[in-house]
Design a protein around this motif. Structure first.
Motif, short mmCIF file in Angstrom:
data_model
loop_
_atom_site.label_atom_id
_atom_site.label_comp_id
_atom_site.label_asym_id
_atom_site.label_seq_id
_atom_site.Cartn_x
_atom_site.Cartn_y
_atom_site.Cartn_z
N PHE A 38 86.59 -78.05 69.17
CA PHE A 38 86.41 -78.80 67.93
C PHE A 38 84.95 -78.79 67.48
O PHE A 38 84.67 -78.74 66.28
N LYS A 39 84.02 -78.83 68.42
CA LYS A 39 82.60 -78.72 68.05
C LYS A 39 82.32 -77.35 67.43
O LYS A 39 81.62 -77.23 66.43
N PHE A 40 82.87 -76.30 68.04
CA PHE A 40 82.70 -74.95 67.51
C PHE A 40 83.31 -74.85 66.11
O PHE A 40 82.69 -74.30 65.19
N LEU A 41 84.52 -75.37 65.95
CA LEU A 41 85.18 -75.36 64.65
C LEU A 41 84.33 -76.09 63.61
O LEU A 41 84.15 -75.62 62.48
N ASN A 42 83.78 -77.24 63.99
CA ASN A 42 82.98 -78.06 63.08
C ASN A 42 81.71 -77.33 62.64
O ASN A 42 81.40 -77.24 61.45
N PHE A 43 80.98 -76.77 63.60
CA PHE A 43 79.74 -76.06 63.28
C PHE A 43 80.02 -74.83 62.40
O PHE A 43 79.33 -74.59 61.41
N ALA A 44 81.02 -74.02 62.80
CA ALA A 44 81.33 -72.80 62.06
C ALA A 44 81.82 -73.10 60.66
O ALA A 44 81.44 -72.43 59.69
N ASP A 45 82.65 -74.12 60.53
CA ASP A 45 83.21 -74.47 59.22
C ASP A 45 82.14 -74.99 58.27
O ASP A 45 82.15 -74.69 57.07
N ARG A 46 81.18 -75.73 58.81
CA ARG A 46 80.13 -76.31 57.96
C ARG A 46 79.24 -75.26 57.32
O ARG A 46 78.66 -75.50 56.26
N ILE A 47 79.12 -74.10 57.97
CA ILE A 47 78.28 -73.05 57.37
C ILE A 47 79.12 -71.99 56.66
O ILE A 47 78.63 -70.92 56.32
N GLY A 48 80.41 -72.29 56.43
CA GLY A 48 81.24 -71.43 55.60
C GLY A 48 81.93 -70.29 56.30
O GLY A 48 82.44 -69.38 55.62
N LEU A 49 81.99 -70.31 57.65
CA LEU A 49 82.67 -69.24 58.37
C LEU A 49 84.17 -69.53 58.42
O LEU A 49 84.58 -70.69 58.50
N LYS A 50 84.98 -68.49 58.41
CA LYS A 50 86.42 -68.64 58.45
C LYS A 50 86.86 -69.05 59.86
O LYS A 50 86.52 -68.38 60.83
N VAL A 51 87.60 -70.15 59.96
CA VAL A 51 88.08 -70.59 61.27
C VAL A 51 89.60 -70.77 61.28
O VAL A 51 90.32 -69.95 61.82
N ASP A 103 94.93 -74.59 59.57
CA ASP A 103 95.93 -75.52 60.05
C ASP A 103 95.51 -76.96 59.78
O ASP A 103 94.44 -77.41 60.20
N PHE A 104 96.39 -77.70 59.09
CA PHE A 104 96.04 -79.07 58.67
C PHE A 104 95.81 -79.99 59.86
O PHE A 104 94.85 -80.76 59.89
N GLU A 105 96.70 -79.92 60.85
CA GLU A 105 96.59 -80.82 62.00
C GLU A 105 95.29 -80.61 62.76
O GLU A 105 94.63 -81.57 63.17
N VAL A 106 94.89 -79.36 62.92
CA VAL A 106 93.65 -79.06 63.63
C VAL A 106 92.45 -79.54 62.82
O VAL A 106 91.57 -80.24 63.34
N ARG A 107 92.43 -79.21 61.53
CA ARG A 107 91.29 -79.59 60.70
C ARG A 107 91.20 -81.11 60.56
O ARG A 107 90.10 -81.68 60.47
N ASN A 108 92.33 -81.78 60.56
CA ASN A 108 92.35 -83.23 60.40
C ASN A 108 91.75 -83.95 61.61
O ASN A 108 91.41 -85.12 61.53
N ASN A 109 91.61 -83.24 62.72
CA ASN A 109 91.08 -83.86 63.93
C ASN A 109 89.66 -83.43 64.26
O ASN A 109 89.18 -83.68 65.37
N ILE A 110 88.98 -82.76 63.32
CA ILE A 110 87.61 -82.31 63.58
C ILE A 110 86.73 -83.48 64.02
O ILE A 110 85.94 -83.36 64.96
N HIS A 111 86.86 -84.62 63.35
CA HIS A 111 86.03 -85.78 63.70
C HIS A 111 86.77 -86.78 64.58
O HIS A 111 86.23 -87.85 64.90
N ASN A 112 88.00 -86.47 64.96
CA ASN A 112 88.79 -87.35 65.82
C ASN A 112 89.39 -86.55 66.97
O ASN A 112 90.56 -86.69 67.31
N TYR A 113 88.55 -85.70 67.57
CA TYR A 113 89.06 -84.73 68.54
C TYR A 113 89.66 -85.39 69.77
O TYR A 113 90.55 -84.83 70.40
#
Length: 340
Positions: A111-124, A127-137
């Motif tokens: 989730f940390k990797f997803l968060n960092f990569a997503d914030r700088i515009g990289l494709k990750v 999936d709604f359930e996964v993205r919905n838990n970025i800050h509630n991992y």
């Protein structure tokens, strides 16, 4: 080096390959290794996991001392940091296992990797359930791991150096051979290398048809998102486990156990939907694995031949960085032969 067996049959038809610099290394994913496990290097001090368990279990596992427990207390909640050290404990009610603790650490990193990569515009991932838990991992609690929702994220994280439960393989044995040899330009030439070959064709239809199911899965990410993986003809293997149970046996041992039906985890292989019974049939003239040893003294010659055939950094890592790395490594390899 020729990859053939049984009087000329070509392993490239049915096998995938994994190259390792040291023939003593086991087929254990980086997140589950006993030695050189770097998972904690990517986990901050904010990782604190609360677990409920019986007092009896907590004492058995060494989390608390019997004399510290108030009379009449039967259940407790403990809090552990990333290294498993107990930092606090109080009342509780449910037993938790080391497997659950391990999965939570892996999810934290992903989730940390997803968060960092997503914030700088990289494709990750979309999936709604996964993205919905970025800050509630810590609220994400899968029953089986790794699950389908995380395959793309895990493959990206694995390819770029994060410890996961995936193992890298290649359809191309020469790509695998490169990874077994590349470190000779930086490290002492004192270990035999190895190429593992896995007969993936035997598993190709097991999980798609009939009531049978193997815990071994193969996953090939979208090559158009990752030019390095495309150039290396890469794919990944992983074994799906119940999150409560932690198994650290090597991949070859677990697959052979599955095939032979003498799995130590048999009791955990049944759910309401699936009977986890292997349907992998190995013909008498075939093998599940080959283990091909590369003598240490031959490593430089093999690497030199690979470079001549185009298996060098600028082709396997098609980028400016790969081109620069190729320039440096060719000079180092030439110096190695001059010194020899």
């Amino acid at each position: 080096m020729k990859i053939i067996y049984n009087e000329g049959n070509d392993l490239r038809d049915n096998f995938v390959f994994r190259g390792l610099e040291d023939s003593s290394y086991d087929l254990v994913p980086s997140a589950l290794r006993t030695k050189n496990n770097k998972l904690n290097d990517f986990i901050g001090n904010d990782f604190i996991l609360s677990e409920d368990m019986s007092v009896e279990d907590a004492i058995k596992r060494g989390f608390i001392d019997k004399e510290d427990v108030p009379e009449g207390l039967n259940e407790i909640t403990i809090q552990r940091d990333k290294k498993g050290k107990v930092i606090n404990w109080g009342g509780g009610k449910i037993v938790c296992d080391d497997g659950y603790f391990q999965v939570k650490k892996e999810l934290y990193v992903l989730f940390k990797f997803l968060n960092f990569a997503d914030r700088i515009g990289l494709k990750v991932t979309d999936d709604f359930e996964v993205r919905n838990n970025i800050h509630n991992y810590m609220e994400y609690n899968p029953k089986w791991w790794p699950n389908e929702k995380f395959r793309e994220v895990i493959s990206l994280a694995q390819h770029y150096g994060l410890p996961t439960r995936f193992l890298d393989w290649s359809y191309d044995y020469k790509s695998a051979l490169y990874f077994a040899l590349k470190d000779i330009v930086e490290k002492p030439l004192d270990k035999d290398g190895v190429i593992w070959a896995l007969n993936y064709k035997l598993f190709e239809n097991v999980n798609n048809y009939g009531p049978f199911y193997s815990k071994l899965h193969f996953y090939r990410p979208e090559y158009n998102r990752n030019p390095n993986l495309q150039a290396q003809k890469g794919l990944f293997t992983f074994i799906v486990d119940d999150v409560n149970y932690l198994f650290k046996k090597s991949l070859d041992s677990r697959i052979i156990d599955e095939r032979n039906g003498d799995r130590e985890e048999d009791q955990y292989w049944f759910t309401g939907q699936h009977a986890f019974v292997s349907n992998v049939h190995v013909p008498e003239d075939e093998f599940l694995f080959y283990c091909i040893i590369i003598p240490k003294d031959e490593k430089p010659n093999f690497l030199k031949d690979l470079y001549r055939e185009g298996y060098s950094e600028e082709y396997l890592f098609p980028s400016y960085d790969g081109a620069v790395k190729a320039m440096k490594n060719r000079i180092k390899l030439e110096s190695f032969f001059e010194d020899k």
